[in-house]
Design a protein around this motif. Structure first.
Motif, PDB file in Angstrom:
ATOM      1  N   LEU A 119      15.278 -42.604 -43.414  1.00 51.14           N
ATOM      2  CA  LEU A 119      15.383 -41.491 -44.356  1.00 51.14           C
ATOM      3  C   LEU A 119      14.018 -40.849 -44.616  1.00 51.14           C
ATOM      4  O   LEU A 119      13.913 -39.631 -44.739  1.00 51.14           O
ATOM      5  N   SER A 121      10.751 -41.215 -42.815  1.00 54.25           N
ATOM      6  CA  SER A 121       9.891 -40.709 -41.744  1.00 54.25           C
ATOM      7  C   SER A 121      10.370 -39.378 -41.163  1.00 54.25           C
ATOM      8  O   SER A 121       9.582 -38.425 -41.066  1.00 54.25           O
ATOM      9  N   PRO A 122      11.655 -39.249 -40.785  1.00 55.83           N
ATOM     10  CA  PRO A 122      12.101 -37.935 -40.322  1.00 55.83           C
ATOM     11  C   PRO A 122      12.048 -36.877 -41.420  1.00 55.83           C
ATOM     12  O   PRO A 122      11.835 -35.697 -41.134  1.00 55.83           O
ATOM     13  N   SER A 123      12.229 -37.299 -42.690  1.00 59.84           N
ATOM     14  CA  SER A 123      12.140 -36.340 -43.794  1.00 59.84           C
ATOM     15  C   SER A 123      10.734 -35.752 -43.866  1.00 59.84           C
ATOM     16  O   SER A 123      10.553 -34.543 -44.081  1.00 59.84           O
ATOM     17  N   GLY A 316      10.290 -37.702 -35.744  1.00 55.83           N
ATOM     18  CA  GLY A 316      11.652 -37.755 -36.268  1.00 55.83           C
ATOM     19  C   GLY A 316      12.642 -38.251 -35.230  1.00 55.83           C
ATOM     20  O   GLY A 316      13.527 -39.054 -35.531  1.00 55.83           O
ATOM     21  N   CYS A 355      22.540 -38.419 -39.654  1.00 55.25           N
ATOM     22  CA  CYS A 355      21.169 -38.837 -39.964  1.00 55.25           C
ATOM     23  C   CYS A 355      20.244 -37.625 -40.107  1.00 55.25           C
ATOM     24  O   CYS A 355      19.406 -37.566 -41.018  1.00 55.25           O
ATOM     25  N   THR A 356      20.404 -36.644 -39.228  1.00 53.57           N
ATOM     26  CA  THR A 356      19.573 -35.444 -39.279  1.00 53.57           C
ATOM     27  C   THR A 356      19.815 -34.661 -40.563  1.00 53.57           C
ATOM     28  O   THR A 356      18.871 -34.205 -41.219  1.00 53.57           O
ATOM     29  N   THR A 359      18.268 -36.544 -43.670  1.00 59.19           N
ATOM     30  CA  THR A 359      16.806 -36.438 -43.757  1.00 59.19           C
ATOM     31  C   THR A 359      16.361 -35.001 -44.030  1.00 59.19           C
ATOM     32  O   THR A 359      15.358 -34.768 -44.700  1.00 59.19           O
TER      33      THR A 359
END
Length: 408
Positions: A119, A121-123, A316, A355-356, A359
């Motif tokens: 949640l 790191s890609p955010s 991401g 998931c995308t 985030t």
């Protein structure tokens, strides 16, 4: 004639050996580059992460970035070696075997830690890419994060082999780009860097720092930085199954350490040029200020923006694909090969999309709050769930109490 035949056979054997050695090197280097693209993400590329965990503590920032890479390399090597010996294809299998009779507690705790990482790191990748694109083009931040999200989602649908190869290619681009931006600007702004170092040696801390500047606090935050980055061991274990020799576990981390230590130290030294600049609090992407204050800013400022966006996207992607691999392989374990194969693509798309979107939503909180608070909390969790158990097992293995290979 027989001499000629033998010579041909020897040459063929040498060619095969060279091909195998070349392939082995490429795989090890590829995993090292996966580490690089995972770390060269939003917080790193923007400079906010390095500022928060290293530069804020003054003169110690000259050694702590490289020290943090050594910290990561040791734990990641140990995880890769264990994954190779025990043939674990995803992080849940890895955890269940690694934690053994304590797996019910620690495997589930690691699931929670990795979910935090997925949640967070890609955010931050979304937030950094969005902030950079916003400053570069003037397009609204929300639209910019959406554009970054489309790229992250698209690349995350590729398989691990393609991502590892893409990570190698992107790493070359990022490394060359960083060198092109930072090396000339470090020379051009060397006076500012030396002045900052001189002030730090006399006890002055960078603009905006609220830290004490003590060696203890500097090492503690170095530890936190390394700890939250090794949360991504779950990402690396899926690549261990591609190794053909256990030595590649060490080689990949040796390559990764050298690449990461050089680049992070170079960026940290470069950021010292703006560490005493009163304009710094007005920026959320510190590397842009560095490029704008240096030579050829009309060319290098857009270049560093592009590097930040590319680095953010691949950071991401690396995190999301690790999670997708865990979910999809977990579902497929309960099915026969035909059913699993027929549903594999759709499951990958749906998991990556969820998931995308999750985030992307978190990224709307903004870059600086996510870097300042989110990673610190994650670092504390990783010390409990990963660092301490790993250290205990390392000691037990060293004294012969446990084996690296788990017996079924």
């Amino acid at each position: 004639m027989w001499t000629a035949v033998v010579f041909v056979l020897i040459c063929e054997e040498d060619d095969v050996a060279m091909d195998k050695k070349s392939s082995s090197t490429q795989i090890a280097l590829g995993v090292g580059f996966v580490w690089f693209t995972s770390q060269f993400g939003g917080g790193f590329a923007s400079g906010t992460q390095l500022y928060q965990y290293f530069i804020n503590f003054g003169i110690w920032c000259l050694i702590t970035p490289a020290l943090a890479q050594l910290y990561q390399a040791v734990f990641q090597w140990y995880a890769l070696r264990f994954a190779y010996d025990n043939k674990t294809a995803n992080y849940r299998d890895f955890c269940d075997k690694f934690y053994g009779k304590f797996r019910f507690i620690f495997s589930n705790l690691y699931e929670a830690v990795y979910f935090m990482l997925i949640l967070l790191s890609p955010s931050i990748a979304f937030a950094t890419g969005g902030s950079t694109l916003n400053e570069l083009t003037g397009i609204p931040y929300l639209a910019c994060t959406a554009i970054v999200g489309v790229f992250i989602f698209g690349v995350s649908l590729c398989n691990t082999d393609m991502i590892r190869k893409a990570a190698t290619m992107v790493s070359y681009i990022l490394i060359i780009g960083v060198l092109c931006v930072f090396v000339p600007n470090i020379f051009a702004q060397w006076g500012s860097i030396c002045d900052a170092v001189s002030q730090m040696m006399n006890g002055t801390l960078p603009v905006g720092s609220t830290e004490s500047g003590s060696v203890g606090s500097a090492l503690w935050y170095c530890n936190l930085y390394g700890a939250y980055h090794i949360a991504s061991v779950g990402l690396y274990v899926q690549h261990a199954q591609k190794f053909t020799d256990k030595k590649q576990c060490f080689t990949s981390m040796l390559y990764g350490f050298f690449i990461n230590a050089v680049i992070i130290s170079l960026v940290a030294v470069g950021l010292l040029a703006v560490s005493m600049n009163p304009q710094l609090p007005e920026y959320s992407v510190y590397t842009l200020l560095f490029a704008q204050c240096g030579v050829a800013s009309g060319v290098l400022a857009p270049m560093v923006s592009l590097l930040i966006i590319v680095g953010s996207v691949f950071s991401g992607v690396n995190m999301i694909t690790g999670f997708v691999n865990r979910v999809v392989t977990g579902l497929e374990k309960r099915e026969d090969s035909g059913t699993a194969a027929s549903k594999h693509r759709m499951r990958t798309i749906v998991t990556a999309l969820i998931c995308t979107l999750a985030t992307f939503s978190i990224a709307q909180f903004g870059l600086l709050p996510l870097v300042r608070k989110g990673y610190s909390y994650l670092g504390f969790a990783c010390i409990i769930v990963i660092v301490i158990p790993f250290l205990i097992r390392m000691v037990m293995e060293a004294v012969g109490a446990v084996s690296n290979k788990v017996q079924e």
